[in-house]
Design a protein around this motif. Structure first.
Motif, PDB file in Angstrom:
ATOM      1  N   GLN A  48      67.064  39.236 -54.315  1.00  0.00           N
ATOM      2  CA  GLN A  48      67.580  37.958 -53.824  1.00  0.00           C
ATOM      3  C   GLN A  48      66.800  37.451 -52.609  1.00  0.00           C
ATOM      4  O   GLN A  48      67.332  36.746 -51.762  1.00  0.00           O
ATOM      5  N   GLY A  49      65.519  37.861 -52.511  1.00  0.00           N
ATOM      6  CA  GLY A  49      64.660  37.370 -51.437  1.00  0.00           C
ATOM      7  C   GLY A  49      64.901  38.000 -50.083  1.00  0.00           C
ATOM      8  O   GLY A  49      64.442  37.484 -49.060  1.00  0.00           O
ATOM      9  N   ARG A  50      65.587  39.115 -50.045  1.00  0.00           N
ATOM     10  CA  ARG A  50      65.927  39.738 -48.759  1.00  0.00           C
ATOM     11  C   ARG A  50      64.708  40.234 -47.995  1.00  0.00           C
ATOM     12  O   ARG A  50      64.634  40.075 -46.779  1.00  0.00           O
ATOM     13  N   ALA A  52      61.560  39.158 -48.253  1.00  0.00           N
ATOM     14  CA  ALA A  52      60.803  37.990 -47.784  1.00  0.00           C
ATOM     15  C   ALA A  52      61.494  37.358 -46.577  1.00  0.00           C
ATOM     16  O   ALA A  52      60.842  36.962 -45.610  1.00  0.00           O
ATOM     17  N   LYS A  53      62.808  37.273 -46.615  1.00  0.00           N
ATOM     18  CA  LYS A  53      63.564  36.701 -45.495  1.00  0.00           C
ATOM     19  C   LYS A  53      63.398  37.559 -44.237  1.00  0.00           C
ATOM     20  O   LYS A  53      63.253  37.025 -43.135  1.00  0.00           O
ATOM     21  N   SER A  54      63.374  38.864 -44.407  1.00  0.00           N
ATOM     22  CA  SER A  54      63.190  39.766 -43.263  1.00  0.00           C
ATOM     23  C   SER A  54      61.809  39.605 -42.641  1.00  0.00           C
ATOM     24  O   SER A  54      61.677  39.588 -41.414  1.00  0.00           O
ATOM     25  N   ARG A  56      59.993  36.919 -42.750  1.00  0.00           N
ATOM     26  CA  ARG A  56      60.004  35.610 -42.071  1.00  0.00           C
ATOM     27  C   ARG A  56      60.736  35.682 -40.748  1.00  0.00           C
ATOM     28  O   ARG A  56      60.319  35.043 -39.768  1.00  0.00           O
ATOM     29  N   THR A  57      61.810  36.457 -40.680  1.00  0.00           N
ATOM     30  CA  THR A  57      62.561  36.611 -39.429  1.00  0.00           C
ATOM     31  C   THR A  57      61.704  37.279 -38.359  1.00  0.00           C
ATOM     32  O   THR A  57      61.685  36.841 -37.203  1.00  0.00           O
ATOM     33  N   ASN A  60      59.076  34.756 -37.162  1.00  0.00           N
ATOM     34  CA  ASN A  60      59.629  33.734 -36.276  1.00  0.00           C
ATOM     35  C   ASN A  60      59.938  34.296 -34.893  1.00  0.00           C
ATOM     36  O   ASN A  60      59.795  33.594 -33.892  1.00  0.00           O
TER      37      ASN A  60
END
Length: 78
Positions: A48-50, A52-54, A56-57, A60
């Motif tokens: 569920q893109g976890r 990739a989201k991590s 990106r976090t 940032n």
């Protein structure tokens, strides 16, 4: 930041030599394009893109120290 994304991706995939990161700099933002082998694409994106989201976090958080914006694009080669 390019080196950070490359390091993180190489640790996740089965074929670290296929990891390629291109950075495009703008005035206030940078765009990072991440390319991996087709069979490793799921590992980089995660359930569920976890993953990739991590990534990106983390990007940032690093970018906020220098007052910049960073966009991570995971590109699929055809």
């Amino acid at each position: 930041m390019k080196e950070l994304v490359q390091f993180l991706a190489q640790q996740l995939v089965n074929d670290p030599s296929a990891v390629d990161v291109k950075e495009t700099q703008g005035d206030t933002a940078s765009v990072l394009e991440l390319r991996v082998a087709k069979e490793d694409l799921g590992r980089v994106i995660g359930k569920q893109g976890r993953t990739a989201k991590s990534i990106r976090t983390i990007l940032n958080a690093v970018a906020s120290r220098t007052n910049r914006k960073v966009v991570l694009e995971i590109v699929e080669d055809r």
